[in-house]
Write a protein that holds these residues in place. Structure first.
Motif, PDB file in Angstrom:
ATOM      1  N   LEU A 149       0.832  -1.272   0.102  1.00 56.06           N
ATOM      2  CA  LEU A 149       0.148   0.125  -0.097  1.00 56.06           C
ATOM      3  C   LEU A 149       0.745   1.390  -0.082  1.00 56.06           C
ATOM      4  O   LEU A 149       0.652   2.329  -0.788  1.00 56.06           O
ATOM      5  CB  LEU A 149      -0.784   0.138   1.019  1.00 56.06           C
ATOM      6  N   TYR A 150       1.973   1.373   0.951  1.00 56.49           N
ATOM      7  CA  TYR A 150       2.837   2.508   0.799  1.00 56.49           C
ATOM      8  C   TYR A 150       3.300   2.630  -0.565  1.00 56.49           C
ATOM      9  O   TYR A 150       3.421   3.882  -1.114  1.00 56.49           O
ATOM     10  CB  TYR A 150       4.062   2.029   1.911  1.00 56.49           C
ATOM     11  N   ALA A 151       3.755   1.537  -1.125  1.00 51.94           N
ATOM     12  CA  ALA A 151       4.339   1.804  -2.529  1.00 51.94           C
ATOM     13  C   ALA A 151       3.459   2.468  -3.715  1.00 51.94           C
ATOM     14  O   ALA A 151       3.764   3.165  -4.435  1.00 51.94           O
ATOM     15  CB  ALA A 151       4.744   0.418  -3.034  1.00 51.94           C
ATOM     16  N   ALA A 152       1.984   1.941  -3.476  1.00 52.18           N
ATOM     17  CA  ALA A 152       0.943   2.443  -4.295  1.00 52.18           C
ATOM     18  C   ALA A 152       0.592   3.933  -3.898  1.00 52.18           C
ATOM     19  O   ALA A 152       0.501   4.737  -5.043  1.00 52.18           O
ATOM     20  CB  ALA A 152      -0.335   1.483  -4.135  1.00 52.18           C
ATOM     21  N   LEU A 153       0.725   4.131  -2.616  1.00 54.44           N
ATOM     22  CA  LEU A 153       0.358   5.675  -2.249  1.00 54.44           C
ATOM     23  C   LEU A 153       1.596   6.519  -2.948  1.00 54.44           C
ATOM     24  O   LEU A 153       1.129   7.779  -3.534  1.00 54.44           O
ATOM     25  CB  LEU A 153       0.302   5.618  -0.789  1.00 54.44           C
ATOM     26  N   ILE A 158       0.580  10.459  -2.936  1.00 57.15           N
ATOM     27  CA  ILE A 158      -0.245  10.658  -1.794  1.00 57.15           C
ATOM     28  C   ILE A 158       0.624  10.599  -0.648  1.00 57.15           C
ATOM     29  O   ILE A 158       1.138   9.420  -0.244  1.00 57.15           O
ATOM     30  CB  ILE A 158      -1.380   9.514  -1.622  1.00 57.15           C
ATOM     31  N   GLU A 159       1.023  11.641   0.051  1.00 56.90           N
ATOM     32  CA  GLU A 159       1.909  11.745   1.145  1.00 56.90           C
ATOM     33  C   GLU A 159       1.309  10.962   2.162  1.00 56.90           C
ATOM     34  O   GLU A 159       0.211  11.450   2.847  1.00 56.90           O
ATOM     35  CB  GLU A 159       2.510  13.283   1.419  1.00 56.90           C
ATOM     36  N   SER A 160       2.090  10.341   2.962  1.00 58.31           N
ATOM     37  CA  SER A 160       1.630   9.549   4.181  1.00 58.31           C
ATOM     38  C   SER A 160       2.603   9.473   5.149  1.00 58.31           C
ATOM     39  O   SER A 160       3.879   9.523   5.067  1.00 58.31           O
ATOM     40  CB  SER A 160       0.792   8.139   3.916  1.00 58.31           C
ATOM     41  N   ILE A 179      -2.674  10.231   6.696  1.00 55.29           N
ATOM     42  CA  ILE A 179      -2.841  11.396   5.525  1.00 55.29           C
ATOM     43  C   ILE A 179      -3.238  12.615   5.972  1.00 55.29           C
ATOM     44  O   ILE A 179      -4.515  12.535   6.463  1.00 55.29           O
ATOM     45  CB  ILE A 179      -3.573  10.733   4.560  1.00 55.29           C
ATOM     46  N   PHE A 180      -2.688  13.725   5.909  1.00 54.64           N
ATOM     47  CA  PHE A 180      -2.985  14.977   6.424  1.00 54.64           C
ATOM     48  C   PHE A 180      -3.662  15.679   5.242  1.00 54.64           C
ATOM     49  O   PHE A 180      -3.098  15.918   4.262  1.00 54.64           O
ATOM     50  CB  PHE A 180      -1.747  15.782   7.106  1.00 54.64           C
ATOM     51  N   LEU A 248      -5.184  17.235   0.043  1.00 51.35           N
ATOM     52  CA  LEU A 248      -3.984  16.902   0.687  1.00 51.35           C
ATOM     53  C   LEU A 248      -3.283  18.129   1.327  1.00 51.35           C
ATOM     54  O   LEU A 248      -3.258  19.386   0.678  1.00 51.35           O
ATOM     55  CB  LEU A 248      -3.039  16.237  -0.211  1.00 51.35           C
ATOM     56  N   LEU A 249      -3.081  18.044   2.476  1.00 50.98           N
ATOM     57  CA  LEU A 249      -2.157  19.092   3.150  1.00 50.98           C
ATOM     58  C   LEU A 249      -0.804  18.539   2.891  1.00 50.98           C
ATOM     59  O   LEU A 249      -0.136  17.768   3.646  1.00 50.98           O
ATOM     60  CB  LEU A 249      -2.432  19.431   4.652  1.00 50.98           C
ATOM     61  N   ARG A 250       0.061  19.216   1.895  1.00 42.36           N
ATOM     62  CA  ARG A 250       1.316  18.846   1.545  1.00 42.36           C
ATOM     63  C   ARG A 250       2.258  19.275   2.410  1.00 42.36           C
ATOM     64  O   ARG A 250       2.302  20.121   3.272  1.00 42.36           O
ATOM     65  CB  ARG A 250       1.546  18.893  -0.036  1.00 42.36           C
TER      66      ARG A 250
END
Length: 256
Positions: A149-153, A158-160, A179-180, A248-250
């Protein structure tokens, strides 16, 4: 990281620990040891072959990053007063610590940074992940499902934050992925097959979900079948939830 030596790829043979002050870094550099309280030691304390240091805000411009690491040459359990004989009246003088004997400190060619300036305690990881990591979240080694899942994000930008702790009403919760967003946040949980067959775990999760939701978190849970066979659908739901939370709050807008 051309200077790094090859090592095992599956065992958690690297331990990332916090470095809170310059005195402890100097002890590691000149006296070649580091201490970890026995009662809060991580699971891989006995198998770790390398120790890396995550520098906190005390290090100014070098804060929130891993720059130094060293081989672990040995470990013993001692009391704090043995480590610091000049502090016999310290309130933890009789507490037990792992004393990790270290080789020479080495400096990474490229620091492993935390883009949000997050706090950590310990991160047990593999040598392979340590060598490849560009940021702190690349280090976590929890499960293949979470890695997928992390690789897909990351592919979808999608920052997490992985294994992120939040405190609500005096209780602390560990989120698989935080995810902020601009109007709230998203907690994404990866549940293994065994989790769904445990009624007590399901009850705890419902209570946990209610607490997080009341604090402004949208909670998403995905089982192993969804993550293995329906990743596109999982990402679609995550993106839709992010939009509902204001986008997203980058990192550029995140609080440091």
């Amino acid at each position: 990281m051309g200077a790094l030596m090859p090592g095992p790829t599956q065992r958690r043979d690297v331990l990332v620990a916090i470095m809170n002050n310059r005195r402890d870094l100097e002890i590691a550099r000149s006296q070649h040891w580091y201490r970890i309280p026995v009662r809060s030691a991580p699971k891989n304390i006995e198998e770790a072959q390398w120790l890396a240091f995550y520098q906190t805000k005390a290090f100014g411009p070098e804060r929130w990053a891993i720059r130094y690491y060293a081989p672990i040459l040995g470990r013993t359990i001692v009391k704090r007063r043995e480590l610091f004989p000049d502090q016999p009246d310290h309130p933890r003088a009789e507490h037990e610590y792992y004393k990790l004997e270290l080789g020479e400190l080495r400096c990474l060619e490229r620091p492993i940074v935390s883009r949000r300036g997050r706090r950590i305690v310990f991160i047990p990881t593999t040598w392979e992940k340590f060598c490849r990591a560009e940021e702190i979240n690349d280090l976590f080694h929890e499960s293949p499902l979470e890695d997928a899942l992390y690789a897909a994000l990351k592919r979808h930008r999608i920052e997490s934050e992985r294994q992120f702790f939040v405190r609500i009403g005096g209780a602390r919760y560990c989120l698989d992925f935080a995810i902020f967003c601009r109007r709230g946040n998203v907690d994404v949980e990866c549940d293994g097959d065994a989790w769904h067959s445990d009624p007590k775990a399901l009850h705890r999760d419902r209570q946990r979900n209610n607490v997080l939701t009341s604090a402004g978190w949208a909670v998403l849970r995905f089982g192993s079948r969804e993550l293995r066979g329906q990743m596109r659908a999982c990402l679609h739901l995550i993106r839709a939830t992010i939009r509902a939370q204001g986008g997203l709050l980058r990192v550029e807008g995140a609080r440091r």
